[in-house]
Design a protein around this motif. Structure first.
Motif, PDB file in Angstrom:
ATOM      1  N   ILE A 192     -45.902 -12.410  89.210  1.00  0.00           N
ATOM      2  CA  ILE A 192     -45.033 -13.434  88.593  1.00  0.00           C
ATOM      3  C   ILE A 192     -45.379 -14.778  89.229  1.00  0.00           C
ATOM      4  CG2 ILE A 192     -42.647 -14.160  88.186  1.00  0.00           C
ATOM      5  CD1 ILE A 192     -41.776 -11.260  88.341  1.00  0.00           C
ATOM      6  N   PHE A 224     -53.382 -17.954 103.376  1.00  0.00           N
ATOM      7  CA  PHE A 224     -52.385 -18.915 102.906  1.00  0.00           C
ATOM      8  C   PHE A 224     -51.060 -18.185 102.800  1.00  0.00           C
ATOM      9  CE2 PHE A 224     -49.810 -21.115  99.895  1.00  0.00           C
ATOM     10  CZ  PHE A 224     -50.179 -22.447  99.926  1.00  0.00           C
ATOM     11  N   PRO A 258     -45.528 -19.361  89.161  1.00  0.00           N
ATOM     12  CA  PRO A 258     -44.764 -20.575  88.825  1.00  0.00           C
ATOM     13  C   PRO A 258     -45.571 -21.543  87.958  1.00  0.00           C
ATOM     14  CG  PRO A 258     -45.769 -20.867  90.961  1.00  0.00           C
ATOM     15  CD  PRO A 258     -46.263 -19.539  90.439  1.00  0.00           C
ATOM     16  N   LEU A 278     -34.072 -12.581  95.222  1.00  0.00           N
ATOM     17  CA  LEU A 278     -33.548 -11.679  94.193  1.00  0.00           C
ATOM     18  C   LEU A 278     -34.555 -10.555  93.908  1.00  0.00           C
ATOM     19  CD1 LEU A 278     -31.343 -11.341  91.836  1.00  0.00           C
ATOM     20  CD2 LEU A 278     -33.074 -12.429  90.415  1.00  0.00           C
ATOM     21  N   LEU A 279     -35.823 -10.928  93.753  1.00  0.00           N
ATOM     22  CA  LEU A 279     -36.842  -9.920  93.436  1.00  0.00           C
ATOM     23  C   LEU A 279     -37.034  -8.943  94.605  1.00  0.00           C
ATOM     24  CD1 LEU A 279     -39.405 -12.210  91.573  1.00  0.00           C
ATOM     25  CD2 LEU A 279     -37.945 -10.458  90.560  1.00  0.00           C
ATOM     26  N   SER A 285     -37.560 -14.269  81.871  1.00  0.00           N
ATOM     27  CA  SER A 285     -38.049 -13.846  83.185  1.00  0.00           C
ATOM     28  C   SER A 285     -37.092 -12.837  83.819  1.00  0.00           C
ATOM     29  CB  SER A 285     -38.248 -15.049  84.094  1.00  0.00           C
ATOM     30  OG  SER A 285     -37.115 -15.864  84.094  1.00  0.00           O
ATOM     31  N   LYS A 286     -35.796 -13.011  83.541  1.00  0.00           N
ATOM     32  CA  LYS A 286     -34.803 -12.110  84.122  1.00  0.00           C
ATOM     33  C   LYS A 286     -35.033 -10.678  83.607  1.00  0.00           C
ATOM     34  CE  LYS A 286     -29.887 -12.296  84.677  1.00  0.00           C
ATOM     35  NZ  LYS A 286     -28.647 -12.812  84.143  1.00  0.00           N
ATOM     36  N   PHE A 341     -45.353 -12.325  94.081  1.00  0.00           N
ATOM     37  CA  PHE A 341     -44.547 -13.383  93.460  1.00  0.00           C
ATOM     38  C   PHE A 341     -44.806 -14.723  94.136  1.00  0.00           C
ATOM     39  CE2 PHE A 341     -40.664 -15.996  93.753  1.00  0.00           C
ATOM     40  CZ  PHE A 341     -40.476 -16.276  92.407  1.00  0.00           C
ATOM     41  N   THR A 342     -44.977 -15.757  93.337  1.00  0.00           N
ATOM     42  CA  THR A 342     -44.969 -17.125  93.857  1.00  0.00           C
ATOM     43  C   THR A 342     -43.915 -17.888  93.084  1.00  0.00           C
ATOM     44  OG1 THR A 342     -47.312 -17.053  94.411  1.00  0.00           O
ATOM     45  CG2 THR A 342     -46.307 -19.215  94.288  1.00  0.00           C
ATOM     46  N   GLY A 364     -41.337 -24.436 100.358  1.00  0.00           N
ATOM     47  CA  GLY A 364     -41.736 -25.040 101.632  1.00  0.00           C
ATOM     48  C   GLY A 364     -41.025 -26.366 101.822  1.00  0.00           C
ATOM     49  N   GLY A 413     -38.588  -9.409  84.649  1.00  0.00           N
ATOM     50  CA  GLY A 413     -38.586  -9.182  86.101  1.00  0.00           C
ATOM     51  C   GLY A 413     -37.877  -7.892  86.458  1.00  0.00           C
ATOM     52  N   GLU A 423     -44.639 -15.669  98.065  1.00  0.00           N
ATOM     53  CA  GLU A 423     -45.081 -17.029  98.416  1.00  0.00           C
ATOM     54  C   GLU A 423     -44.003 -17.963  97.902  1.00  0.00           C
ATOM     55  OE1 GLU A 423     -47.700 -17.877 100.099  1.00  0.00           O
ATOM     56  OE2 GLU A 423     -48.921 -16.072 100.080  1.00  0.00           O
ATOM     57  N   ARG A 434     -55.449 -16.574  92.257  1.00  0.00           N
ATOM     58  CA  ARG A 434     -55.285 -16.133  93.640  1.00  0.00           C
ATOM     59  C   ARG A 434     -54.757 -14.718  93.759  1.00  0.00           C
ATOM     60  NH1 ARG A 434     -51.893 -19.885  97.463  1.00  0.00           N
ATOM     61  NH2 ARG A 434     -53.243 -21.659  97.549  1.00  0.00           N
ATOM     62  N   LYS A 486     -46.729 -12.174  84.517  1.00  0.00           N
ATOM     63  CA  LYS A 486     -45.729 -12.947  83.786  1.00  0.00           C
ATOM     64  C   LYS A 486     -45.774 -14.383  84.313  1.00  0.00           C
ATOM     65  CE  LYS A 486     -41.922 -14.499  84.186  1.00  0.00           C
ATOM     66  NZ  LYS A 486     -42.090 -15.780  83.493  1.00  0.00           N
ATOM     67  N   PRO A 487     -46.330 -15.302  83.507  1.00  0.00           N
ATOM     68  CA  PRO A 487     -46.375 -16.703  83.955  1.00  0.00           C
ATOM     69  C   PRO A 487     -45.042 -17.394  83.693  1.00  0.00           C
ATOM     70  CG  PRO A 487     -47.392 -16.507  81.797  1.00  0.00           C
ATOM     71  CD  PRO A 487     -46.932 -15.115  82.176  1.00  0.00           C
ATOM     72  N   MET A 516     -52.421 -20.158  90.728  1.00  0.00           N
ATOM     73  CA  MET A 516     -51.497 -19.164  91.305  1.00  0.00           C
ATOM     74  C   MET A 516     -51.785 -17.787  90.712  1.00  0.00           C
ATOM     75  SD  MET A 516     -49.714 -20.663  93.561  1.00  0.00           S
ATOM     76  CE  MET A 516     -51.011 -21.816  93.905  1.00  0.00           C
TER      77      MET A 516
HETATM   78  P1  NAP Z   1     -38.976 -20.171  90.048  1.00  0.00           P
HETATM   79  O1  NAP Z   1     -37.912 -20.772  89.241  1.00  0.00           O
HETATM   80  O2  NAP Z   1     -38.598 -19.258  91.155  1.00  0.00           O
HETATM   81  O3  NAP Z   1     -39.948 -19.444  89.023  1.00  0.00           O
HETATM   82  C1  NAP Z   1     -41.127 -18.816  89.449  1.00  0.00           C
HETATM   83  C2  NAP Z   1     -41.460 -17.692  88.494  1.00  0.00           C
HETATM   84  O4  NAP Z   1     -40.426 -16.732  88.572  1.00  0.00           O
HETATM   85  C3  NAP Z   1     -41.540 -18.118  87.035  1.00  0.00           C
HETATM   86  O5  NAP Z   1     -42.495 -17.349  86.369  1.00  0.00           O
HETATM   87  C4  NAP Z   1     -40.157 -17.783  86.528  1.00  0.00           C
HETATM   88  O6  NAP Z   1     -40.158 -17.558  85.137  1.00  0.00           O
HETATM   89  C5  NAP Z   1     -39.899 -16.499  87.280  1.00  0.00           C
HETATM   90  N1  NAP Z   1     -38.492 -16.145  87.417  1.00  0.00           N
HETATM   91  C6  NAP Z   1     -37.411 -16.942  87.468  1.00  0.00           C
HETATM   92  N2  NAP Z   1     -36.287 -16.191  87.585  1.00  0.00           N
HETATM   93  C7  NAP Z   1     -36.671 -14.891  87.585  1.00  0.00           C
HETATM   94  C8  NAP Z   1     -35.990 -13.643  87.667  1.00  0.00           C
HETATM   95  N3  NAP Z   1     -34.657 -13.566  87.749  1.00  0.00           N
HETATM   96  N4  NAP Z   1     -36.718 -12.502  87.646  1.00  0.00           N
HETATM   97  C9  NAP Z   1     -38.068 -12.553  87.542  1.00  0.00           C
HETATM   98  N5  NAP Z   1     -38.773 -13.704  87.458  1.00  0.00           N
HETATM   99  C10 NAP Z   1     -38.082 -14.866  87.496  1.00  0.00           C
HETATM  100  O7  NAP Z   1     -39.904 -21.285  90.703  1.00  0.00           O
HETATM  101  P2  NAP Z   1     -40.626 -22.505  89.954  1.00  0.00           P
HETATM  102  O8  NAP Z   1     -39.616 -23.579  89.767  1.00  0.00           O
HETATM  103  O9  NAP Z   1     -41.394 -22.034  88.783  1.00  0.00           O
HETATM  104  O10 NAP Z   1     -41.706 -22.933  91.036  1.00  0.00           O
HETATM  105  C11 NAP Z   1     -41.449 -23.836  92.033  1.00  0.00           C
HETATM  106  C12 NAP Z   1     -41.201 -23.119  93.353  1.00  0.00           C
HETATM  107  O11 NAP Z   1     -42.354 -22.354  93.678  1.00  0.00           O
HETATM  108  C13 NAP Z   1     -41.007 -24.064  94.511  1.00  0.00           C
HETATM  109  O12 NAP Z   1     -39.964 -23.607  95.318  1.00  0.00           O
HETATM  110  C14 NAP Z   1     -42.333 -23.999  95.246  1.00  0.00           C
HETATM  111  O13 NAP Z   1     -42.260 -24.343  96.598  1.00  0.00           O
HETATM  112  C15 NAP Z   1     -42.718 -22.581  95.038  1.00  0.00           C
HETATM  113  N6  NAP Z   1     -44.162 -22.386  95.212  1.00  0.00           N
HETATM  114  C16 NAP Z   1     -44.596 -21.697  96.319  1.00  0.00           C
HETATM  115  C17 NAP Z   1     -45.953 -21.528  96.528  1.00  0.00           C
HETATM  116  C18 NAP Z   1     -46.453 -20.788  97.738  1.00  0.00           C
HETATM  117  O14 NAP Z   1     -47.620 -20.418  97.738  1.00  0.00           O
HETATM  118  N7  NAP Z   1     -45.643 -20.528  98.737  1.00  0.00           N
HETATM  119  C19 NAP Z   1     -46.872 -22.042  95.622  1.00  0.00           C
HETATM  120  C20 NAP Z   1     -46.399 -22.736  94.503  1.00  0.00           C
HETATM  121  C21 NAP Z   1     -45.035 -22.883  94.309  1.00  0.00           C
HETATM  122  P3  NAP Z   1     -39.601 -18.650  84.103  1.00  0.00           P
HETATM  123  O15 NAP Z   1     -40.138 -19.967  84.522  1.00  0.00           O
HETATM  124  O16 NAP Z   1     -40.150 -18.179  82.814  1.00  0.00           O
HETATM  125  O17 NAP Z   1     -38.118 -18.559  84.184  1.00  0.00           O
END
Ligand code: NAP
Length: 486
Positions: free
Chosen positions: A150, A452, A152, A237-238, A210-211, A228-229, A255, A214, A252, A162, A177-178, A159
C-alpha cells in the motif's frame, strides 16, 4: 493532456488481465488546475480476493524460477521504464503536481531500483553452519509468499518500485494498492510490467476504498507480508489489523526531520542544501527538513542567505518545470494554513510568504507561497507535526546537548540532518540523534543501495539495499542427518 492520459490504463489489473471493478469509477484530478485527467475504475472486497488468489496461484511458479530469469525480466522492465521516462514523468506531474524534472528523477530512481534488485536477487545467499559429523546444517532464504503493498501519493512511482523490485527479486508475488490521489503512475508502471511479459498473477493492482481493500488484505491468511508507506495513523491501524494473521510487516511512516546548523558549518552550502531539500516536491516528503535549528551565532547570517535566495524560487504548473508545483489538495493547503495561524498566534513571525496563491495563473490550483517562519517554539503545532508544505520554521539554539535533546523531542525518527565541520561534533551528534537516517553535511540520503527507514513512530523495516530484500525473505533451517541406519 487527456490524450496523454488515454495511453494509461484506468482499470484494475488482476491475474494478467485489465478488468473493470464493480464500483463506480472516480476522477483523478490535476492539482495545478483542478482538471479531471481520467476516470479510474474501482473495486472492493471481491476484486481484492481475486487479486490475492491470483498472486497465490502465481507464487509457486515465480518463486521457483531461477534468480537469473527473474533478473532478466526485471532488467527488461528497467530498460522500458528508462525508455518511457518522459511519458511516465508527464503522467506523474499531471496527477501529483511536482515539477517535471523531479518526476523524471523519480522515474529514473525506479530504473535504479529494478537494476539494483535484479542483481541483488542473485545474491540472496544462505549459510552452511558447522555441524556434528554426519549432519548438514543449512540455512535457506526463501520468499515469504504473497505481499500486499500500500503506497502514498507523494512519490507515486518510486514508493511502488522500492517495494516491488526487492519483492520480485526475492521471488514474491504482489497485490498493490496505490493512493486514490495518484493511481495513474501506478497503472502506467503495471502496464509496463505487462508489456515486458510478466507472468500472469505475479503483480496485481486493485483500486477502490482503501479501508475496504486494506481490511481484506490484512485479514487474509494468504497474504504473508504487508509493506506500507504512508501516515503514522494509517500505519498504526494496519499494524493492528495484521495481528490476527501474524504477517510480516514493514512500515515506512511519517517524519519530522530536524536540520541543525552548528556555528562552524559552511553556511552557504547548508543554506543551499536546505532550500533544495525543503522545496523538493513542495515539502511533501517524509524526509523533508521540518525544524530548522540554527546556532545563535550564525542565525542572522543564515536567515539572510535564505531571504536572499527564496525570492528567486518559482511556483507554477509542474509541466512548466518551476521550482515548486501545487500542494496535493485542499486539505494539504488547510493543514499548512492552520499550522501557520497557530504559530503566529503564539508569537512566531512570518519573514517571507505565508499565504496560499489565489490569483491567475494559480486560481484553479492548490498553490502556496514559499514561506519562512521565525521564532518557532515547542508550544506550537508546527514543532511536533509534519507540515507537508513549503514552510521553513526557524528555531534558535546555543548548546550541542540542548539541540540534540530538542531534535529528539518528537514521536518521529525517520531522517535528520546537520551541518558542521568539527569532527567531535560530527561524531557525537551522528550517534545521539535518535533517527533511522542521519545526513551530515549532506541531504541526499536516499539511494537504492543503502537502507532507508525510521525508528519510533516513523515505523520499522528498511527499504533499499540488501536490507530491503531481506524484508521479503523467510529464513529456514534444514538439518540433514546422513547417519542412516543400515
Ligand atoms: P495515508 O493517508 O496514510 O495513505 C497512504 C496509503 O494508505 C494510501 O494508499 C491510502 O489510500 C492508504 N490508506 C489510507 N487509509 C487506509 C486504511 N484504513 N486501510 C488501508 N489503506 C489505507 O498517507 P498519505 O497522505 O497518502 O501520505 C503521506 C504520508 O506518508 C506522510 O505522513 C509521509 O510522511 C508518509 N510517507 C512516508 C515515507 C517513508 O518512507 N517513511 C515515504 C513517503 C511518505 P487512499 O489514498 O486511497 O485513501
Amino acid at each position: 493532456m487527456i490524450q496523454k492520459m488515454s495511453q494509461v490504463p484506468t482499470q484494475l489489473f488482476i491475474d494478467g488481465k485489465w478488468v473493470d471493478g464493480g464500483q463506480e469509477a472516480v476522477p483523478v484530478k490535476n492539482p495545478a488546475n483542478g482538471e479531471t485527467l481520467a476516470e479510474v475504475s474501482q473495486g472492493a472486497e471481491e476484486e481484492t480476493q481475486q487479486a490475492i488468489a491470483a498472486a497465490k496461484r502465481a507464487f509457486p511458479l515465480w518463486s521457483k524460477k531461477a534468480p537469473s530469469e527473474r533478473a532478466q525480466l526485471m532488467n527488461k522492465i528497467a530498460d522500458m521504464i528508462e525508455e518511457e521516462a518522459d511519458r511516465l514523468a508527464t503522467i506523474m506531474t499531471l496527477e501529483q503536481g511536482k515539477p517535471l524534472k523531479e518526476s523524471r528523477a523519480e522515474v529514473l530512481t525506479d530504473v535504479e531500483n529494478f537494476r539494483w534488485n535484479a542483481a541483488e536477487g542473485q545474491r540472496i545467499y544462505g549459510e552452511i553452519v558447522p555441524a556434528p559429523y554426519d549432519h548438514h546444517w543449512l540455512v535457506r532464504k526463501q520468499a515469504v509468499g504473497v505481499v500486499a503493498a500500500i503506497t502514498p501519493w507523494n512519490f507515486p512511482s518510486n514508493m511502488i518500485a522500492r517495494k516491488i523490485a526487492p519483492a520480485l527479486a526475492a521471488g514474491c508475488t504482489l497485490v498493490m494498492k496505490p493512493s486514490k490521489e495518484t493511481p495513474l503512475s501506478a497503472l502506467a508502471l503495471v502496464d509496463i510490467f505487462d508489456r515486458a511479459g510478466m507472468p500472469e498473477g505475479v503483480v496485481n493492482i486493485v483500486l477502490g476504498s482503501s479501508k475496504v481493500i486494506g481490511k481484506v488484505l490484512t485479514d487474509s491468511d494468504d497474504v504473508r507480508k504487508l509493506t506500507f508507506t504512508g501516515s503514522t495513523k494509517t500505519g498504526q491501524l494496519l499494524y493492528e489489523q495484521c495481528a490476527a494473521t501474524l504477517k510480516h510487516i514493514s512500515l515506512e511512516l511519517g517524519g519530522h526531520a530536524p536540520f541543525i546548523v552548528f556555528e562552524d558549518a559552511d553556511i552557504p552550502s547548508a543554506a543551499e542544501n536546505l532550500l533544495a531539500a525543503k522545496f523538493r516536491n513542495n515539502g511533501q516528503v517524509c524526509t523533508a527538513p521540518n525544524r530548522i535549528f540554527l546556532h545563535k551565532t550564525i542565525k542572522e547570517e543564515f536567515t539572510q542567505v535564505l531571504l536572499d535566495k527564496i525570492s528567486s524560487i518559482t511556483v507554477g504548473n509542474g509541466l512548466d518545470d518551476p521550482d515548486i508545483g501545487p500542494v496535493i489538495n485542499e486539505d494539504g493547503l488547510k493543514k499548512i494554513e492552520e499550522q501557520l495561524e497557530d504559530a503566529s498566534n503564539k508569537g512566531a513571525r512570518v519573514l517571507y510568504g505565508g499565504s496560499r496563491l489565489t490569483k491567475r495563473p494559480y486560481a484553479d490550483g492548490t498553490f502556496f507561497e514559499p514561506t519562512i517562519l521565525d521564532g518557532v517554539t515547542n508550544d506550537m503545532q508546527i514543532y511536533y507535526e509534519e507540515t507537508f508544505g513549503p514552510v521553513i520554521p526557524l528555531i534558535e539554539f546555543t548548546d550541542v546537548d540542548e539541540v540534540i535533546a530538542a531534535a529528539n523531542d518528537t514521536e518521529f525518527g525517520l531522517a535528520s540532518y546537520f551541518f558542521s565541520q568539527d569532527l567531535q561534533t560530527i561524531s557525537k551528534v551522528a550517534r545521539e540523534l535518535d533517527y533511522g537516517m542521519v545526513g551530515v553535511n549532506e541531504m541526499a540520503i536516499s539511494n537504492p543501495a543503502v537502507p532507508f527507514g525510521g525508528v519510533k513512530h516513523s515505523g520499522f523495516g528498511r527499504e533499499n539495499g540488501k536490507y530491503g530484500v531481506e524484508e521479503y525473505i523467510d529464513v529456514k533451517f534444514i538439518d540433514i542427518n546422513t547417519q542412516l541406519e543400515k
